[in-house]
Design a protein around this motif. Structure first.
Motif, mmCIF file in Angstrom:
data_model
loop_
_atom_site.group_PDB
_atom_site.id
_atom_site.type_symbol
_atom_site.label_atom_id
_atom_site.label_comp_id
_atom_site.label_asym_id
_atom_site.label_seq_id
_atom_site.Cartn_x
_atom_site.Cartn_y
_atom_site.Cartn_z
ATOM 1 N N ASN A 1 -31.900 119.356 95.206
ATOM 2 C CA ASN A 1 -32.595 118.526 94.227
ATOM 3 C C ASN A 1 -31.759 117.295 93.893
ATOM 4 O O ASN A 1 -30.532 117.378 93.877
ATOM 5 C CB ASN A 1 -32.789 119.371 92.953
ATOM 6 N N HIS A 2 -32.406 116.172 93.588
ATOM 7 C CA HIS A 2 -31.675 115.026 93.028
ATOM 8 C C HIS A 2 -31.460 115.313 91.542
ATOM 9 O O HIS A 2 -32.196 114.853 90.679
ATOM 10 C CB HIS A 2 -32.469 113.731 93.209
ATOM 11 N N SER A 3 -30.456 116.147 91.276
ATOM 12 C CA SER A 3 -30.156 116.555 89.903
ATOM 13 C C SER A 3 -28.717 117.034 89.940
ATOM 14 O O SER A 3 -28.069 117.015 91.002
ATOM 15 C CB SER A 3 -31.071 117.705 89.469
ATOM 16 N N ASP B 1 -52.218 110.754 89.559
ATOM 17 C CA ASP B 1 -53.049 109.563 89.803
ATOM 18 C C ASP B 1 -52.564 108.780 91.009
ATOM 19 O O ASP B 1 -53.357 108.307 91.824
ATOM 20 C CB ASP B 1 -52.920 108.585 88.623
ATOM 21 N N GLN B 2 -51.251 108.608 91.078
ATOM 22 C CA GLN B 2 -50.726 107.776 92.161
ATOM 23 C C GLN B 2 -50.930 108.464 93.507
ATOM 24 O O GLN B 2 -51.241 107.797 94.499
ATOM 25 C CB GLN B 2 -49.253 107.442 91.901
ATOM 26 N N GLY B 3 -50.782 109.786 93.546
ATOM 27 C CA GLY B 3 -51.047 110.526 94.783
ATOM 28 C C GLY B 3 -52.492 110.337 95.218
ATOM 29 O O GLY B 3 -52.782 110.067 96.396
ATOM 30 N N VAL C 1 -44.653 98.561 94.969
ATOM 31 C CA VAL C 1 -43.544 99.027 94.125
ATOM 32 C C VAL C 1 -44.096 99.304 92.731
ATOM 33 O O VAL C 1 -44.691 98.415 92.115
ATOM 34 C CB VAL C 1 -42.416 97.981 94.044
ATOM 35 N N THR C 2 -43.902 100.526 92.230
ATOM 36 C CA THR C 2 -44.297 100.842 90.855
ATOM 37 C C THR C 2 -43.084 100.693 89.937
ATOM 38 O O THR C 2 -41.944 100.709 90.398
ATOM 39 C CB THR C 2 -44.853 102.269 90.727
ATOM 40 N N GLY C 3 -43.349 100.564 88.652
ATOM 41 C CA GLY C 3 -42.237 100.322 87.718
ATOM 42 C C GLY C 3 -41.577 99.005 88.032
ATOM 43 O O GLY C 3 -40.371 98.826 87.885
ATOM 44 N N ASN D 1 -24.605 108.188 99.488
ATOM 45 C CA ASN D 1 -23.698 107.036 99.464
ATOM 46 C C ASN D 1 -22.550 107.262 98.483
ATOM 47 O O ASN D 1 -21.404 106.867 98.747
ATOM 48 C CB ASN D 1 -24.474 105.768 99.098
ATOM 49 N N ARG D 2 -22.861 107.902 97.357
ATOM 50 C CA ARG D 2 -21.808 108.211 96.377
ATOM 51 C C ARG D 2 -20.777 109.155 96.984
ATOM 52 O O ARG D 2 -19.572 109.021 96.729
ATOM 53 C CB ARG D 2 -22.427 108.860 95.142
ATOM 54 N N ALA D 3 -21.242 110.120 97.768
ATOM 55 C CA ALA D 3 -20.322 111.073 98.407
ATOM 56 C C ALA D 3 -19.392 110.335 99.375
ATOM 57 O O ALA D 3 -18.173 110.566 99.389
ATOM 58 C CB ALA D 3 -21.118 112.157 99.137
HETATM 59 P P1 NDP Z 1 -35.278 102.184 85.910
HETATM 60 O O1 NDP Z 1 -35.910 101.171 86.777
HETATM 61 O O2 NDP Z 1 -33.843 102.077 85.598
HETATM 62 O O3 NDP Z 1 -35.525 103.652 86.505
HETATM 63 C C1 NDP Z 1 -36.794 104.045 87.006
HETATM 64 C C2 NDP Z 1 -36.749 105.509 87.373
HETATM 65 O O4 NDP Z 1 -35.823 105.733 88.413
HETATM 66 C C3 NDP Z 1 -36.365 106.439 86.248
HETATM 67 O O5 NDP Z 1 -37.232 107.563 86.297
HETATM 68 C C4 NDP Z 1 -34.965 106.828 86.614
HETATM 69 O O6 NDP Z 1 -34.652 108.138 86.183
HETATM 70 C C5 NDP Z 1 -35.077 106.866 88.097
HETATM 71 N N1 NDP Z 1 -33.838 106.989 88.847
HETATM 72 C C6 NDP Z 1 -33.689 107.703 89.982
HETATM 73 N N2 NDP Z 1 -32.477 107.662 90.447
HETATM 74 C C7 NDP Z 1 -31.785 106.920 89.589
HETATM 75 C C8 NDP Z 1 -30.450 106.539 89.539
HETATM 76 N N3 NDP Z 1 -29.581 106.937 90.416
HETATM 77 N N4 NDP Z 1 -30.058 105.743 88.539
HETATM 78 C C9 NDP Z 1 -30.938 105.347 87.616
HETATM 79 N N5 NDP Z 1 -32.218 105.711 87.608
HETATM 80 C C10 NDP Z 1 -32.646 106.485 88.583
HETATM 81 O O7 NDP Z 1 -36.075 102.330 84.546
HETATM 82 P P2 NDP Z 1 -36.692 101.215 83.607
HETATM 83 O O8 NDP Z 1 -37.009 101.937 82.342
HETATM 84 O O9 NDP Z 1 -35.896 99.971 83.599
HETATM 85 O O10 NDP Z 1 -38.031 100.838 84.342
HETATM 86 C C11 NDP Z 1 -39.053 101.729 84.550
HETATM 87 C C12 NDP Z 1 -40.319 100.939 84.602
HETATM 88 O O11 NDP Z 1 -41.329 101.812 85.050
HETATM 89 C C13 NDP Z 1 -40.768 100.388 83.267
HETATM 90 O O12 NDP Z 1 -40.990 98.999 83.414
HETATM 91 C C14 NDP Z 1 -42.064 101.136 82.971
HETATM 92 O O13 NDP Z 1 -43.031 100.312 82.344
HETATM 93 C C15 NDP Z 1 -42.499 101.486 84.365
HETATM 94 N N6 NDP Z 1 -43.433 102.576 84.553
HETATM 95 C C16 NDP Z 1 -44.394 102.306 85.456
HETATM 96 C C17 NDP Z 1 -45.344 103.216 85.758
HETATM 97 C C18 NDP Z 1 -46.391 102.837 86.719
HETATM 98 O O14 NDP Z 1 -46.207 101.897 87.498
HETATM 99 N N7 NDP Z 1 -47.507 103.515 86.714
HETATM 100 C C19 NDP Z 1 -45.350 104.550 85.138
HETATM 101 C C20 NDP Z 1 -44.244 104.764 84.243
HETATM 102 C C21 NDP Z 1 -43.330 103.797 83.969
HETATM 103 P P3 NDP Z 1 -33.866 108.444 84.808
HETATM 104 O O15 NDP Z 1 -34.833 108.086 83.723
HETATM 105 O O16 NDP Z 1 -33.595 109.898 84.918
HETATM 106 O O17 NDP Z 1 -32.640 107.579 84.807
#
Ligand code: NDP
Length: 328
Positions: free
Chosen positions: A186-188, A111-113, A9-11, A161-163
């Motif tokens: 698109n998810h947009s 990079d991730q790809g 899981v990233t982020g 799910n929203r629909a």
């Molecule tokens: P979130 O966890 O809330 O969101 C993450 C991503 O999901 C955003 O791009 C967001 O888009 C998207 N997203 C897709 N669908 C939805 C939806 N329905 N509702 C909300 N978001 C959606 O963001 P945080 O800022 O809390 O966390 C992001 C984390 O990612 C940070 O901790 C950051 O450090 C990290 N990060 C990690 C990277 C890596 O691992 N290499 C690279 C970049 C960032 P949108 O912004 O359009 O809402």
């Protein structure tokens, strides 16, 4: 005992991940019979916070959680990944145009790809959640030439799910009685939530609802703008619902979708319904034996055609932009 599945899981210190990780650990995604190894990836600045999340995961004492690894290096984080959830992305900040967002995310998904290509398991399934999700998935796919293209997908299950939620609200019928909702494109905000094939308790939903004005002027814009409405109400992006939809997406892909129904996934087009091949666009799909197939043979009426074409044109624009930028 079953062999553990490695889930990257990233982020992982972000809001969506906070809703996601505990459910993965509990077995909601891969089943109560499948142990999980979590590999959590973050940018260096967020690793401290991620250590706190990992402590909470430990404290959950989840019987299925066999290990947790943390890294800020994709070349480490994707090692052996069977499932890769690409949640982290550069958020759109004030004054940023869509082009800026594509440029900011290009290097991350390039990079991730490449890292997935080099180090993930042979059966890796990739789901991109971070926005612009379809095009980020396109970039990752383009940089992973040895991974079959169809393993790269993006999340439109939340829109799906929203629909269903809006249909249930409108009719007073339980969401579980609706079948064959489809999200296209698109998810947009250009996505097309399509109810032309939906049945509700066996009857065509368009007949039960019998209100095209509601479909065009209420239902479609409400689904398209739901994320914005949640930000306004909550003061923050939807996170738990996005996490829940990601669980649904992988669960159905890995374990099969319900008989007699379909789900929506953004997947590389094979040219179905006139969507250019290779574009990562949402389709209705069924899943069985760990694979998805785009539902074939649906009638696409003139209204639907127009809506699909608008969203696909937006995706083509994004694809051309990232190719021009050298990311794909
Ligand atoms: P979130 O966890 O809330 O969101 C993450 C991503 O999901 C955003 O791009 C967001 O888009 C998207 N997203 C897709 N669908 C939805 C939806 N329905 N509702 C909300 N978001 C959606 O963001 P945080 O800022 O809390 O966390 C992001 C984390 O990612 C940070 O901790 C950051 O450090 C990290 N990060 C990690 C990277 C890596 O691992 N290499 C690279 C970049 C960032 P949108 O912004 O359009 O809402």
């Amino acid at each position: 005992a079953a062999r553990p599945v490695t889930v990257t899981v990233t982020g992982a210190a972000g809001q969506i991940a906070y809703g996601l990780l505990f459910r993965i650990a509990s077995g909601a995604m891969l089943g109560a019979d499948t142990p999980v190894r979590l590999r959590l990836l973050e940018i260096p600045a967020a690793v401290g916070s991620l250590e706190g999340v990992a402590m909470e995961l430990e404290d959950g004492a989840f019987p299925l959680l066999s290990s947790i690894d943390i890294s800020d290096d994709p070349w480490v984080g994707f090692d052996g990944a069977n499932v890769a959830l690409l949640v982290g992305a550069r958020p759109r900040t004030a004054g940023m145009e869509r082009g800026d967002l594509l440029a900011a995310n290009g290097p991350i998904f390039t990079d991730q790809g490449a890292a997935i290509n080099a180090s993930a398991a042979a059966d890796v399934k990739v789901l991109v959640v971070g926005n612009p999700a379809n095009t980020n998935a396109f970039i990752a796919m383009s940089n992973a030439p040895d991974v079959p293209a169809e393993r790269f997908t993006a999340l439109t299950r939340l829109d799906h799910n929203r629909a269903i939620a809006q249909l249930a609200k409108k009719t007073g019928v339980a969401g579980t009685d609706f079948r064959r909702v489809a999200i296209w494109g698109n998810h947009s905000a250009t996505q097309y939530p399509d109810i032309s094939h939906v049945t509700v308790a066996g009857r065509p939903a368009v007949e039960v609802i019998n209100d095209q004005n509601w479909v065009v002027n209420d239902f479609i814009p409400t689904v398209q703008q739901r994320g914005t409405a949640i930000i306004k109400a909550r003061g923050a992006s939807s996170a738990a619902s996005a996490a829940s939809a990601a669980i649904d997406h992988i669960r159905d892909w890995a374990r099969g979708s319900a008989a007699g129904d379909w789900v929506s996934m953004a997947v590389p087009s094979d040219g179905s319904y006139g969507v250019p091949e290779g574009l990562i666009s949402s389709f209705p799909v069924t899943c069985a034996n760990g694979e998805y197939s785009i539902v074939q043979g649906l009638d696409v009426d003139e209204f639907s055609r127009g809506r699909i074409d608008i969203s696909v044109a937006e995706l083509e624009g994004e694809r051309d932009a990232v190719i021009d930028l050298g990311f794909a």
